[in-house]
Design an enzyme around this catalytic site. Structure first.
Site, mmCIF file in Angstrom:
data_model
loop_
_atom_site.group_PDB
_atom_site.id
_atom_site.type_symbol
_atom_site.label_atom_id
_atom_site.label_comp_id
_atom_site.label_asym_id
_atom_site.label_seq_id
_atom_site.Cartn_x
_atom_site.Cartn_y
_atom_site.Cartn_z
ATOM 1 N N PHE A 52 -0.322 -3.006 13.332
ATOM 2 C CA PHE A 52 0.461 -1.921 12.732
ATOM 3 C C PHE A 52 -0.070 -1.672 11.333
ATOM 4 C CE2 PHE A 52 3.940 -0.194 10.185
ATOM 5 C CZ PHE A 52 4.295 0.900 10.950
ATOM 6 N N ASP A 108 -5.463 -6.220 6.004
ATOM 7 C CA ASP A 108 -4.191 -5.547 5.758
ATOM 8 C C ASP A 108 -3.126 -6.636 5.579
ATOM 9 O OD1 ASP A 108 -1.711 -4.350 5.869
ATOM 10 O OD2 ASP A 108 -2.136 -3.113 7.623
ATOM 11 N N LYS A 115 4.796 -3.735 0.704
ATOM 12 C CA LYS A 115 6.061 -4.438 0.948
ATOM 13 C C LYS A 115 6.502 -5.343 -0.214
ATOM 14 C CE LYS A 115 6.598 -3.691 5.799
ATOM 15 N NZ LYS A 115 5.477 -3.406 6.682
HETATM 16 C C1 LIG Z 1 4.741 -2.183 6.998
HETATM 17 C C2 LIG Z 1 3.290 -2.260 7.199
HETATM 18 C C3 LIG Z 1 2.441 -1.186 6.883
HETATM 19 C C4 LIG Z 1 2.975 0.151 6.423
HETATM 20 O O1 LIG Z 1 3.614 0.080 5.201
HETATM 21 P P1 LIG Z 1 4.568 1.288 4.753
HETATM 22 O O2 LIG Z 1 4.986 0.926 3.370
HETATM 23 O O3 LIG Z 1 5.703 1.345 5.722
HETATM 24 O O4 LIG Z 1 3.742 2.519 4.797
HETATM 25 C C5 LIG Z 1 1.089 -1.356 7.029
HETATM 26 N N1 LIG Z 1 0.568 -2.516 7.467
HETATM 27 C C6 LIG Z 1 1.348 -3.570 7.783
HETATM 28 C C7 LIG Z 1 0.712 -4.833 8.235
HETATM 29 C C8 LIG Z 1 2.737 -3.481 7.675
HETATM 30 O O5 LIG Z 1 3.506 -4.509 8.019
#
Ligand SMILES: *Cc1c(COP(=O)(O)O)cnc(C)c1O
Length: 389
Positions: free
Chosen positions: A130, A215, A244
């Protein structure tokens, strides 16, 4: 409190409204105190409205809220210095959301590919991953159905099974510029890469001359018990994204990279809220609190306590537990996750259901033993209830 909502219908209504919150607890419109083991999806690293965030906000708000992206400010320079030092990387760019940070990372990789890899632009990502909800990040994500939801899909992403080195190796051809991976799959129910895998990916990407983008929007900033998740494997990515927990509840994200990869020219990347002083000041305070060795040691200790409790529960129901620091999930075979989470709220605990039958837990990083024990007690109670019916 009005129960009618003019907000768009983007979330299942949980049946209550958040009114205020403190530390580990969220207080709703009926006055219920709910132990929050989601914390805005691993966002409130230090719990709800912590003094660290409130104080940094108040101090910086009185000095400078926003300078405008084109006028440099001290807090964003200080945060860039602090994060690059910790990550052993050289450059930083700040945005507001994880999706935006990942978009920035992919743009950077494409620019780098134009300069150094004959225009290669494909980014290899993992199934189950994700990376966010912009159109491009939906195409990058390995979530079933995600890329086609708002067709036409954005091109330039290739998916391989998470944790499959041979498939990854086969996927890297001349058109590929980068591999983008979550060291721990968060949204897919906390899947940890096999030991040594990230090191192999680092070796492979180096040998093939493509970039490695980690990421760590969810797994970074202390969540896994190390400040960065890649530290568990002793590697250094070329590009790193954070989000986050970085803002401790405020919308702050970052792209970090090696000097050689930092190839944006003025005008090629930006955003109105880029390198924001107020958000950066809060980020700096959060990093300072979370990055202390004794704090991270405590995250690992609390994580071990939660994991042991979950394992005991899992052993009774034939479930599985996956854990890294305070990012944990338990599979409860035969239990409907959404129903379980709804019942958990009635019992005073907020958890994140991942259908069909996984429950994910992301409590504040400064969770006390008492909070963890209370969460485990409620999980047991709810499990007994759903297995009775
Ligand atoms: C939550 C998340 C995102 C997206 O972040 P947003 O602030 O919702 O755009 C991207 N990568 C990972 C691994 C995430 O958990």
């Amino acid at each position: 409190m009005t129960r009618e909502s003019r907000l768009m219908n983007t979330f299942q209504d949980p049946g209550f409204v958040a009114v205020r919150a403190e530390g580990a607890y969220l207080i709703d419109d009926r006055g219920r105190r709910l132990l929050d083991f989601v914390q805005g999806w691993a966002v409130n690293a230090l719990g709800h409205s912590p003094a660290v965030v409130r104080d940094a906000l108040a101090a910086q708000a009185a000095r400078l809220v926003q300078s405008g992206a084109a006028i440099p400010n001290e807090p964003s320079r200080a945060l860039a210095a602090e994060l690059t030092r910790r990550a052993d990387l050289e450059r930083a760019f700040f945005a507001c959301t994880g999706a935006e940070a990942n978009e920035g990372a992919v743009k950077l990789a494409r620019k780098w590919g134009k300069l150094h890899r004959a225009g290669a632009h494909v980014v290899v990502t993992a199934t189950g991953s994700f990376h966010g909800r912009t159109l491009a990040m939906m195409a990058a994500s390995g979530k079933p159905g995600f890329a086609e939801m708002y067709a036409p899909r954005i091109e330039g992403f290739r998916h391989v099974p998470y944790g499959d080195l041979a498939a990854l190796e086969a996927a890297i051809d001349e058109s590929v510029v980068a591999v983008m991976l979550e060291p721990v799959l968060g949204e897919a129910g906390v899947r940890v890469l096999p030991e040594g895998f990230l090191r192999e990916v680092r070796r492979l990407t180096e040998a093939r001359g493509v970039l490695l983008i980690c990421d760590e929007v969810q797994s970074g900033c202390g969540r896994t018990g190390r400040f960065f998740a890649f530290e568990h494997e002793g590697i250094r990515p070329d590009v790193l994204t954070l989000g986050k927990g970085l803002g401790g509840g405020l919308p702050l994200s970052a792209v970090l990279c090696r000097e050689e990869v930092s190839c944006f020219e003025p005008g090629e990347q930006g955003g109105t809220f880029t390198n924001h002083p107020l958000l950066s000041a809060v980020g700096l305070a959060v990093v300072d609190a979370v990055g202390r060795p004794e704090f991270l040691a405590r995250v690992r200790e609390a994580g071990a306590r939660l994991e042991a409790g979950l394992r005991a529960i899992a052993a009774e129901v034939g479930g599985e537990v996956r854990a890294r620091g305070l990012l944990q999930a338990i599979d409860l075979p035969g239990v409907a996750a959404r129903d379980f989470a709804a019942r958990a709220i009635e019992a005073g605990l907020i958890v994140n259901p991942i259908p069909p039958s996984t429950i994910r837990l992301m409590p504040r990083l400064d969770s006390t033993d008492a909070e963890i024990d209370e969460a485990l007690r409620i999980l047991r109670e709810v499990l007994a209830e759903v297995r009775r019916v």
